[in-house]
Motif scaffolding. Structure first.
Motif, PDB file in Angstrom:
ATOM      1  N   PHE A   1      17.535  -9.166   9.636  1.00  0.00           N
ATOM      2  CA  PHE A   1      17.278  -9.721   8.304  1.00  0.00           C
ATOM      3  C   PHE A   1      17.483  -8.678   7.220  1.00  0.00           C
ATOM      4  O   PHE A   1      17.958  -9.000   6.130  1.00  0.00           O
ATOM      5  N   ARG A   2      17.151  -7.412   7.509  1.00  0.00           N
ATOM      6  CA  ARG A   2      17.399  -6.342   6.520  1.00  0.00           C
ATOM      7  C   ARG A   2      18.905  -6.264   6.216  1.00  0.00           C
ATOM      8  O   ARG A   2      19.290  -6.016   5.078  1.00  0.00           O
ATOM      9  N   SER A   3      19.747  -6.491   7.235  1.00  0.00           N
ATOM     10  CA  SER A   3      21.200  -6.525   6.999  1.00  0.00           C
ATOM     11  C   SER A   3      21.587  -7.716   6.144  1.00  0.00           C
ATOM     12  O   SER A   3      22.417  -7.588   5.234  1.00  0.00           O
TER      13      SER A   3
ATOM     14  N   ALA B   1       0.820  -1.224   0.000  1.00  0.00           N
ATOM     15  CA  ALA B   1       0.000   0.000   0.000  1.00  0.00           C
ATOM     16  C   ALA B   1       0.853   1.274   0.000  1.00  0.00           C
ATOM     17  O   ALA B   1       0.507   2.263  -0.658  1.00  0.00           O
ATOM     18  N   GLU B   2       1.997   1.224   0.696  1.00  0.00           N
ATOM     19  CA  GLU B   2       2.841   2.427   0.782  1.00  0.00           C
ATOM     20  C   GLU B   2       3.434   2.842  -0.565  1.00  0.00           C
ATOM     21  O   GLU B   2       3.905   3.966  -0.729  1.00  0.00           O
ATOM     22  N   HIS B   3       3.424   1.930  -1.542  1.00  0.00           N
ATOM     23  CA  HIS B   3       4.049   2.227  -2.834  1.00  0.00           C
ATOM     24  C   HIS B   3       3.043   2.569  -3.941  1.00  0.00           C
ATOM     25  O   HIS B   3       3.451   2.809  -5.083  1.00  0.00           O
TER      26      HIS B   3
ATOM     27  N   VAL C   1      14.369 -11.206  -2.136  1.00  0.00           N
ATOM     28  CA  VAL C   1      13.703 -11.308  -0.838  1.00  0.00           C
ATOM     29  C   VAL C   1      12.983 -10.023  -0.452  1.00  0.00           C
ATOM     30  O   VAL C   1      13.367  -8.921  -0.856  1.00  0.00           O
ATOM     31  N   HIS C   2      11.962 -10.200   0.365  1.00  0.00           N
ATOM     32  CA  HIS C   2      11.334  -9.112   1.108  1.00  0.00           C
ATOM     33  C   HIS C   2      11.604  -9.339   2.582  1.00  0.00           C
ATOM     34  O   HIS C   2      11.576 -10.487   3.044  1.00  0.00           O
ATOM     35  N   GLY C   3      11.812  -8.248   3.321  1.00  0.00           N
ATOM     36  CA  GLY C   3      11.876  -8.322   4.779  1.00  0.00           C
ATOM     37  C   GLY C   3      11.190  -7.096   5.354  1.00  0.00           C
ATOM     38  O   GLY C   3      11.415  -5.978   4.891  1.00  0.00           O
ATOM     39  N   SER C   4      10.354  -7.294   6.367  1.00  0.00           N
ATOM     40  CA  SER C   4       9.640  -6.176   7.002  1.00  0.00           C
ATOM     41  C   SER C   4      10.636  -5.121   7.468  1.00  0.00           C
ATOM     42  O   SER C   4      11.753  -5.446   7.889  1.00  0.00           O
ATOM     43  N   ASP C   5      10.201  -3.834   7.445  1.00  0.00           N
ATOM     44  CA  ASP C   5      11.141  -2.765   7.788  1.00  0.00           C
ATOM     45  C   ASP C   5      10.950  -2.186   9.192  1.00  0.00           C
ATOM     46  O   ASP C   5      11.698  -1.297   9.592  1.00  0.00           O
ATOM     47  N   SER C   6       9.945  -2.648   9.943  1.00  0.00           N
ATOM     48  CA  SER C   6       9.726  -2.167  11.316  1.00  0.00           C
ATOM     49  C   SER C   6       8.829  -3.167  12.027  1.00  0.00           C
ATOM     50  O   SER C   6       8.208  -4.030  11.372  1.00  0.00           O
TER      51      SER C   6
HETATM   52 MG    MG Z   1      10.087  -2.394   1.997  1.00  0.00          MG
END
Ligand code: MG
Ligand code: DAT
Length: 142
Positions: free
Chosen positions: A88-90, A54-56, A122-127
């Motif tokens: 995971f973002r790292s 949704a944010e995009h 990959v996708h990883g949640s950001d918060s």
């Molecule tokens: Mg993202």
């Protein structure tokens, strides 16, 4: 820094799944010391992708992104561990796989394929908020 166990949503996207990289991604998550709490393989449906991204909405890559994400099976994983959202973002590396550093999933295994969207494995949640929201979308019974 909190000792609280976090959950994050990881998706091995359709490009990663097609290329047979699911095991490699899961291996890196486990080698880092995180736990796999739930795992499901399915082709993402447009309705839930629209909620997820949704944010995009309105960005030039939005339509190609939803098209690409619905192009085939993907692996959805709930990962658990202290600070696993950031961790995971790292592991994943920068969004653009050409710029992502070697040693990261995107840097080691990804490249530019000349498409309108970054097929970045990959996708990883950001918060923490995104993680709970996204887990709710894809694992409504988790
Ligand atoms: Mg993202
Ligand atoms: P990330 O996946 O690193 O959290 P994001 O949330 O900003 O990145 O974007 C979601 C996805 O959209 C991303 O994994 C790939 C695609 N994307 C982002 N920015 C893009 C761009 N400038 N051009 C093409 N695709 C892009």
């Amino acid at each position: 820094m909190s000792a609280q166990i976090e959950r994050t949503l990881v998706i091995v996207k359709p490009d990663g799944f097609r290329r047979g990289l699911t095991g490699e991604v899961l291996r890196r998550i486990e080698a880092k010391g995180y736990t796999l709490a739930a795992l499901d393989i399915r082709t993402p449906d447009r309705e839930r992708l629209e909620q997820h991204y949704a944010e995009h909405v309105g960005k030039p890559f939005y339509e190609p992104l939803v098209e690409f994400m619905s192009s085939g099976p993907a692996t959805f994983v709930i990962v658990e561990g202290q600070r696993c959202i950031e961790g995971f973002r790292s592991l994943a590396g920068a969004t653009d796989p050409t710029k992502a550093l070697p040693g990261t999933i995107r840097g080691d295994l990804g490249r530019d394929w000349g498409e309108k969207v970054q097929a970045n494995i990959v996708h990883g949640s950001d918060s923490a908020e995104s993680a709970e929201r996204e887990i709710g979308i894809w694992f409504s019974r988790a």
